[in-house]
Write a protein that holds these residues in place. Structure first.
Motif, PDB file in Angstrom:
ATOM      1  N   LEU A  87      -4.099  11.590  -4.259  1.00 11.61           N
ATOM      2  CA  LEU A  87      -3.303  10.841  -4.278  1.00 11.61           C
ATOM      3  C   LEU A  87      -1.840  10.122  -4.566  1.00 11.61           C
ATOM      4  CD1 LEU A  87      -5.298   8.583  -1.815  1.00 11.61           C
ATOM      5  CD2 LEU A  87      -4.554  10.450  -1.104  1.00 11.61           C
ATOM      6  N   PHE A  88      -2.338  10.697  -6.169  1.00 13.85           N
ATOM      7  CA  PHE A  88      -0.790   9.880  -7.178  1.00 13.85           C
ATOM      8  C   PHE A  88       0.324  11.042  -7.179  1.00 13.85           C
ATOM      9  CE2 PHE A  88       0.748  11.496 -11.170  1.00 13.85           C
ATOM     10  CZ  PHE A  88       1.900  10.357 -11.543  1.00 13.85           C
ATOM     11  N   LEU A  89      -0.277  12.066  -6.795  1.00 14.96           N
ATOM     12  CA  LEU A  89       0.754  12.988  -6.310  1.00 14.96           C
ATOM     13  C   LEU A  89       0.887  13.515  -4.860  1.00 14.96           C
ATOM     14  CD1 LEU A  89      -0.958  16.505  -8.314  1.00 14.96           C
ATOM     15  CD2 LEU A  89       1.050  15.208  -8.802  1.00 14.96           C
TER      16      LEU A  89
ATOM     17  N   LEU B  27       0.385  16.673   3.362  1.00 11.36           N
ATOM     18  CA  LEU B  27      -0.359  17.653   3.567  1.00 11.36           C
ATOM     19  C   LEU B  27      -1.630  18.367   2.278  1.00 11.36           C
ATOM     20  CD1 LEU B  27      -1.628  19.483   5.603  1.00 11.36           C
ATOM     21  CD2 LEU B  27       0.019  21.101   4.771  1.00 11.36           C
ATOM     22  N   VAL B  28      -2.800  17.821   2.655  1.00 18.36           N
ATOM     23  CA  VAL B  28      -3.733  17.840   1.451  1.00 18.36           C
ATOM     24  C   VAL B  28      -4.962  19.039   1.710  1.00 18.36           C
ATOM     25  CG1 VAL B  28      -5.370  16.909   0.257  1.00 18.36           C
ATOM     26  CG2 VAL B  28      -3.523  15.742   1.158  1.00 18.36           C
ATOM     27  N   ASN B  29      -4.297  20.094   1.314  1.00 16.25           N
ATOM     28  CA  ASN B  29      -5.405  21.588   1.227  1.00 16.25           C
ATOM     29  C   ASN B  29      -6.160  21.548   0.178  1.00 16.25           C
ATOM     30  OD1 ASN B  29      -3.253  23.422   3.313  1.00 16.25           O
ATOM     31  ND2 ASN B  29      -1.744  22.679   1.374  1.00 16.25           N
ATOM     32  N   SER B  30      -7.625  20.805   1.217  1.00 20.84           N
ATOM     33  CA  SER B  30      -8.531  20.713   0.305  1.00 20.84           C
ATOM     34  C   SER B  30      -9.127  21.839   0.969  1.00 20.84           C
ATOM     35  CB  SER B  30      -9.177  19.987   0.602  1.00 20.84           C
ATOM     36  OG  SER B  30     -10.073  19.294  -0.099  1.00 20.84           O
ATOM     37  N   ALA B  31      -9.273  22.527   1.730  1.00 13.31           N
ATOM     38  CA  ALA B  31     -10.605  23.329   2.150  1.00 13.31           C
ATOM     39  C   ALA B  31     -11.022  24.059   0.998  1.00 13.31           C
ATOM     40  CB  ALA B  31      -9.954  23.857   3.864  1.00 13.31           C
ATOM     41  N   GLY B  32     -11.653  25.171   0.914  1.00 13.18           N
ATOM     42  CA  GLY B  32     -12.473  25.688   0.306  1.00 13.18           C
ATOM     43  C   GLY B  32     -13.717  26.419   0.151  1.00 13.18           C
ATOM     44  N   VAL B  33     -13.516  27.628  -0.733  1.00 15.40           N
ATOM     45  CA  VAL B  33     -15.319  28.111  -0.314  1.00 15.40           C
ATOM     46  C   VAL B  33     -14.876  28.532  -2.045  1.00 15.40           C
ATOM     47  CG1 VAL B  33     -15.904  28.225   1.874  1.00 15.40           C
ATOM     48  CG2 VAL B  33     -14.532  30.241   0.763  1.00 15.40           C
ATOM     49  N   ARG B  34     -15.987  29.745  -2.146  1.00 15.97           N
ATOM     50  CA  ARG B  34     -16.510  30.241  -3.714  1.00 15.97           C
ATOM     51  C   ARG B  34     -17.580  30.783  -3.323  1.00 15.97           C
ATOM     52  NH1 ARG B  34     -21.377  28.816  -4.220  1.00 15.97           N
ATOM     53  NH2 ARG B  34     -22.285  27.145  -4.967  1.00 15.97           N
ATOM     54  N   GLU B  35     -17.545  32.244  -3.988  1.00 15.27           N
ATOM     55  CA  GLU B  35     -18.542  32.754  -3.656  1.00 15.27           C
ATOM     56  C   GLU B  35     -19.438  33.039  -6.054  1.00 15.27           C
ATOM     57  OE1 GLU B  35     -15.744  35.563  -6.922  1.00 15.27           O
ATOM     58  OE2 GLU B  35     -15.905  33.938  -5.192  1.00 15.27           O
TER      59      GLU B  35
ATOM     60  N   MET C 164       0.581  -1.239   0.204  1.00 18.61           N
ATOM     61  CA  MET C 164      -0.132   0.092   0.239  1.00 18.61           C
ATOM     62  C   MET C 164       0.925   1.385  -0.086  1.00 18.61           C
ATOM     63  SD  MET C 164      -3.261  -0.902   1.993  1.00 18.61           S
ATOM     64  CE  MET C 164      -2.554  -1.531   3.606  1.00 18.61           C
ATOM     65  N   ARG C 165       0.040   2.331  -0.649  1.00 19.12           N
ATOM     66  CA  ARG C 165       1.427   2.783  -0.620  1.00 19.12           C
ATOM     67  C   ARG C 165       2.049   3.708   0.032  1.00 19.12           C
ATOM     68  NH1 ARG C 165      -1.376   6.221  -6.365  1.00 19.12           N
ATOM     69  NH2 ARG C 165      -3.094   6.074  -5.270  1.00 19.12           N
ATOM     70  N   PHE C 166       0.720   4.627   1.124  1.00 14.20           N
ATOM     71  CA  PHE C 166       0.924   5.502   2.250  1.00 14.20           C
ATOM     72  C   PHE C 166       1.144   4.235   3.834  1.00 14.20           C
ATOM     73  CE2 PHE C 166      -1.366   7.586  -0.969  1.00 14.20           C
ATOM     74  CZ  PHE C 166      -0.302   8.829  -1.565  1.00 14.20           C
ATOM     75  N   GLN C 167       1.085   3.499   3.408  1.00 13.85           N
ATOM     76  CA  GLN C 167       1.201   2.860   5.034  1.00 13.85           C
ATOM     77  C   GLN C 167       2.093   2.997   5.889  1.00 13.85           C
ATOM     78  OE1 GLN C 167       0.013  -0.590   4.701  1.00 13.85           O
ATOM     79  NE2 GLN C 167       0.805  -0.309   7.154  1.00 13.85           N
ATOM     80  N   ASP C 168       1.209   3.080   6.988  1.00 11.38           N
ATOM     81  CA  ASP C 168       1.698   3.948   8.070  1.00 11.38           C
ATOM     82  C   ASP C 168       1.871   5.490   7.924  1.00 11.38           C
ATOM     83  OD1 ASP C 168       1.710   1.170   9.647  1.00 11.38           O
ATOM     84  OD2 ASP C 168       3.469   0.456   8.648  1.00 11.38           O
ATOM     85  N   GLN C 169       2.198   5.751   7.164  1.00  6.73           N
ATOM     86  CA  GLN C 169       2.520   7.493   7.223  1.00  6.73           C
ATOM     87  C   GLN C 169       1.368   8.479   7.589  1.00  6.73           C
ATOM     88  OE1 GLN C 169       3.424   8.782   3.214  1.00  6.73           O
ATOM     89  NE2 GLN C 169       4.224   6.888   2.647  1.00  6.73           N
ATOM     90  N   ALA C 170       1.520   9.374   8.035  1.00  8.66           N
ATOM     91  CA  ALA C 170       0.547  10.172   8.755  1.00  8.66           C
ATOM     92  C   ALA C 170       0.296  11.958   7.256  1.00  8.66           C
ATOM     93  CB  ALA C 170       1.217  10.879   9.632  1.00  8.66           C
ATOM     94  N   VAL C 171      -1.064  11.526   7.034  1.00  7.89           N
ATOM     95  CA  VAL C 171      -1.835  12.006   6.056  1.00  7.89           C
ATOM     96  C   VAL C 171      -3.086  13.316   6.464  1.00  7.89           C
ATOM     97  CG1 VAL C 171      -3.751  11.891   3.553  1.00  7.89           C
ATOM     98  CG2 VAL C 171      -1.451  10.301   4.074  1.00  7.89           C
ATOM     99  N   LEU C 172      -2.314  14.076   6.267  1.00  6.90           N
ATOM    100  CA  LEU C 172      -3.177  15.465   6.671  1.00  6.90           C
ATOM    101  C   LEU C 172      -3.715  16.042   5.584  1.00  6.90           C
ATOM    102  CD1 LEU C 172      -1.022  15.034   8.550  1.00  6.90           C
ATOM    103  CD2 LEU C 172      -0.624  17.351   9.254  1.00  6.90           C
ATOM    104  N   VAL C 173      -5.750  16.501   6.474  1.00  9.38           N
ATOM    105  CA  VAL C 173      -6.062  16.674   4.893  1.00  9.38           C
ATOM    106  C   VAL C 173      -7.353  17.585   5.456  1.00  9.38           C
ATOM    107  CG1 VAL C 173      -8.183  16.570   3.799  1.00  9.38           C
ATOM    108  CG2 VAL C 173      -6.443  14.475   4.001  1.00  9.38           C
ATOM    109  N   THR C 174      -6.968  19.439   5.385  1.00  9.42           N
ATOM    110  CA  THR C 174      -7.888  20.072   5.329  1.00  9.42           C
ATOM    111  C   THR C 174      -9.454  20.190   4.696  1.00  9.42           C
ATOM    112  OG1 THR C 174      -7.312  21.977   4.003  1.00  9.42           O
ATOM    113  CG2 THR C 174      -6.318  21.380   6.393  1.00  9.42           C
TER     114      THR C 174
END
Length: 253
Positions: free
Chosen positions: A226-228, A86-94, A1-11
């Motif tokens: 996750l590829f990136l 770290l994945v920066n996914s938090a966002g809004v739009r107008e 598995m590509r992320f075995q035991d790694q810490a992945v943080l997602v906003t």
């Protein structure tokens, strides 16, 4: 598995693309920190991961505020024992004309989308550099970080900013072993955009702007993120990956 035991943080991990990143990363062995302004919903996503045998925590975070962003990174490291992605996914739009866009709304969108990418990234990178560890950051840009669309001045400006910030961070952090990339999705059906799909005319328009004749689902964008974040693209940094169904390939006449 590509992320075995790694810490992945997602906003922005409590819904939409961010939630799908959390779930997919956990399936690939990651220890996941689900960060969101809605702390209860973040914990619900984390609980769902734990119910499937994964390791996850839910944390409240306001990405537009330095102390909160830094506390999220520190709390995740303490709970998960390390920092990797770290994945920066938090966002809004107008959706409002540039002539009618209030300064308050402009600030809200810029603060969450652009400052809310910078602040967690800075806190994350500082800890990695201090510990002499490598890591990966993936930002959520947009096709509207590459081109423009009507009635979205703040959103377009913020996502163009994310594109520039991604390249700048990649330049500065590369020798520290930190790769920084971004995805640029087309229209994705998420809670943020759901109202578009309730209007049949708008839904047809969305289909029409994509060469594939459809919109994206969050799990498709999560797969690209996750590829990136993986070592499959270990020599990629400063890249903006369109995942847009052919939107930016050209305009239909």
């Amino acid at each position: 598995m590509r992320f075995q035991d790694q810490a992945v943080l997602v906003t922005g991990g409590a819904s939409g693309i961010g939630e799908q990143v959390c779930l997919a990363a956990a399936r690939e062995g990651a220890r996941v920190a689900v960060g969101d302004l809605d702390a209860a919903r973040a914990e619900a996503v984390a609980a769902a991961i734990r119910a499937q045998g994964g390791e996850a925590i839910g944390l409240g975070v306001d990405v537009a505020h330095p102390d909160s962003a830094a506390a999220f990174i520190a709390g995740a490291e303490q709970a998960l024992g390390r920092l990797d992605v770290l994945v920066n996914s938090a966002g809004v739009r107008e959706v409002v004309s540039v002539l009618d866009l209030s300064f308050e709304e402009w600030n809200r969108v810029i603060s969450i989308n652009l400052s809310g990418t910078f602040l967690p990234s800075q806190a994350f990178a500082k800890r990695l550099v201090a510990a002499k560890r490598s890591g990966r950051i993936v930002n959520l840009a947009s096709t509207l970080g590459l081109v423009a669309a009507p009635n979205r001045a703040a959103y377009v400006a913020s996502k163009h900013g994310v594109v520039g910030l991604t390249k700048e961070m990649a330049m500065e952090l590369g020798t520290a072993g930190i790769r920084v990339n971004a995805v640029a999705p087309g229209v994705v059906r998420t809670p943020l955009t759901e109202r578009y799909f309730q209007d049949p005319e708008m839904a047809d328009t969305i289909r029409g702007i994509h060469a594939l004749g459809r919109w994206a689902e969050p799990k498709e964008i999560a797969a690209a993120i996750l590829f990136l974040a993986s070592e499959e693209c270990g020599f990629m940094t400063g890249s903006i990956l369109p995942v847009d169904g052919g939107w930016t390939a050209g305009k239909k006449m």
